[in-house]
Write a protein that holds these residues in place. Structure first.
Motif, mmCIF file in Angstrom:
data_model
loop_
_atom_site.group_PDB
_atom_site.id
_atom_site.type_symbol
_atom_site.label_atom_id
_atom_site.label_comp_id
_atom_site.label_asym_id
_atom_site.label_seq_id
_atom_site.Cartn_x
_atom_site.Cartn_y
_atom_site.Cartn_z
ATOM 1 N N ILE A 16 41.993 40.550 30.977
ATOM 2 C CA ILE A 16 41.718 39.631 32.090
ATOM 3 C C ILE A 16 42.747 39.812 33.200
ATOM 4 C CG2 ILE A 16 41.703 37.184 32.758
ATOM 5 C CD1 ILE A 16 40.391 36.616 30.016
ATOM 6 N N LEU A 17 44.008 39.931 32.842
ATOM 7 C CA LEU A 17 45.053 40.136 33.849
ATOM 8 C C LEU A 17 44.857 41.443 34.608
ATOM 9 C CD1 LEU A 17 48.242 38.871 31.970
ATOM 10 C CD2 LEU A 17 47.087 37.790 33.897
ATOM 11 N N ALA A 62 42.009 43.085 35.024
ATOM 12 C CA ALA A 62 40.816 42.960 35.864
ATOM 13 C C ALA A 62 41.110 42.138 37.115
ATOM 14 C CB ALA A 62 39.690 42.325 35.059
ATOM 15 N N THR A 63 41.858 41.075 36.974
ATOM 16 C CA THR A 63 42.215 40.234 38.113
ATOM 17 C C THR A 63 43.080 41.008 39.103
ATOM 18 O OG1 THR A 63 42.149 38.298 36.671
ATOM 19 C CG2 THR A 63 43.241 38.039 38.796
ATOM 20 N N THR A 64 44.036 41.748 38.589
ATOM 21 C CA THR A 64 44.918 42.537 39.456
ATOM 22 C C THR A 64 44.125 43.584 40.224
ATOM 23 O OG1 THR A 64 46.715 42.217 37.881
ATOM 24 C CG2 THR A 64 46.975 43.978 39.496
ATOM 25 N N ASN A 108 40.954 43.496 40.991
ATOM 26 C CA ASN A 108 40.099 42.806 41.941
ATOM 27 C C ASN A 108 40.878 42.381 43.181
ATOM 28 O OD1 ASN A 108 37.855 41.588 43.034
ATOM 29 N ND2 ASN A 108 38.071 39.717 41.865
ATOM 30 N N VAL A 109 42.045 41.813 42.992
ATOM 31 C CA VAL A 109 42.872 41.369 44.122
ATOM 32 C C VAL A 109 43.309 42.566 44.952
ATOM 33 C CG1 VAL A 109 45.091 40.335 44.725
ATOM 34 C CG2 VAL A 109 43.631 39.240 43.034
ATOM 35 N N THR A 110 43.689 43.650 44.301
ATOM 36 C CA THR A 110 44.106 44.854 45.015
ATOM 37 C C THR A 110 42.962 45.413 45.842
ATOM 38 O OG1 THR A 110 45.625 45.344 43.217
ATOM 39 C CG2 THR A 110 45.127 47.136 44.722
ATOM 40 N N GLN A 130 40.396 43.774 47.072
ATOM 41 C CA GLN A 130 40.127 42.878 48.192
ATOM 42 C C GLN A 130 41.153 43.067 49.291
ATOM 43 O OE1 GLN A 130 40.006 38.966 46.512
ATOM 44 N NE2 GLN A 130 37.925 39.192 45.745
#
Length: 129
Positions: free
Chosen positions: A32-33, A35-37, A39-41, A43
């Motif tokens: 999850i971490l 995937a979140t990283t 995604n933020v990168t 964006q």
């Protein structure tokens, strides 16, 4: 003795199962971490790319309008000058190293105004012969 060894065997299995569950939970959290990283990168990279290309896009629109005849020579000159002025304004804002909220608002407002002006000039009934 047999009961004790059976109890110990069951405890070992329970500990193995608990350890397995803990590892699975840890892997899920890590996934999850990650995937979140990612995604933020992604964006952030997209936003940066858009910011960089806006004035270039306006210059391209002006050039395309001049080549197609949608803009007269005078309109092209005025819009090109306004684009250059906007670029200078951007450099002045960045010169002190701190861009305030007010400066950012004014710049965005001017940029939006220029974009609308390009659109209006390209779509009016004046054409270059």
């Amino acid at each position: 003795m047999v009961g004790y060894s059976l109890l110990k065997y069951n405890n070992d299995i329970l500990l193995t199962i608990k350890t397995f569950h803990m590892k699975i939970k840890s892997l899920i959290v890590v996934a999850i971490l990650v995937a979140t990283t990612i995604n933020v990168t992604a964006q952030t990279a997209g936003a940066e790319a858009k910011k960089v290309s806006t004035l270039k896009n306006d210059r391209f629109r002006i050039k395309q309008g001049a080549q197609s005849g949608q803009l007269t020579r005078k309109e092209t000159a005025v819009l090109a000058k306004k684009t250059a002025t906007l670029k200078e304004e951007k450099q002045e804002i960045k010169a002190d190293g701190v861009v305030t909220t007010e400066e950012r608002k004014d710049y965005r407002k001017d940029k939006k105004r220029l974009s609308k002006k390009i659109y209006r000039q390209k779509h009016d009934n004046q054409t270059r012969p």
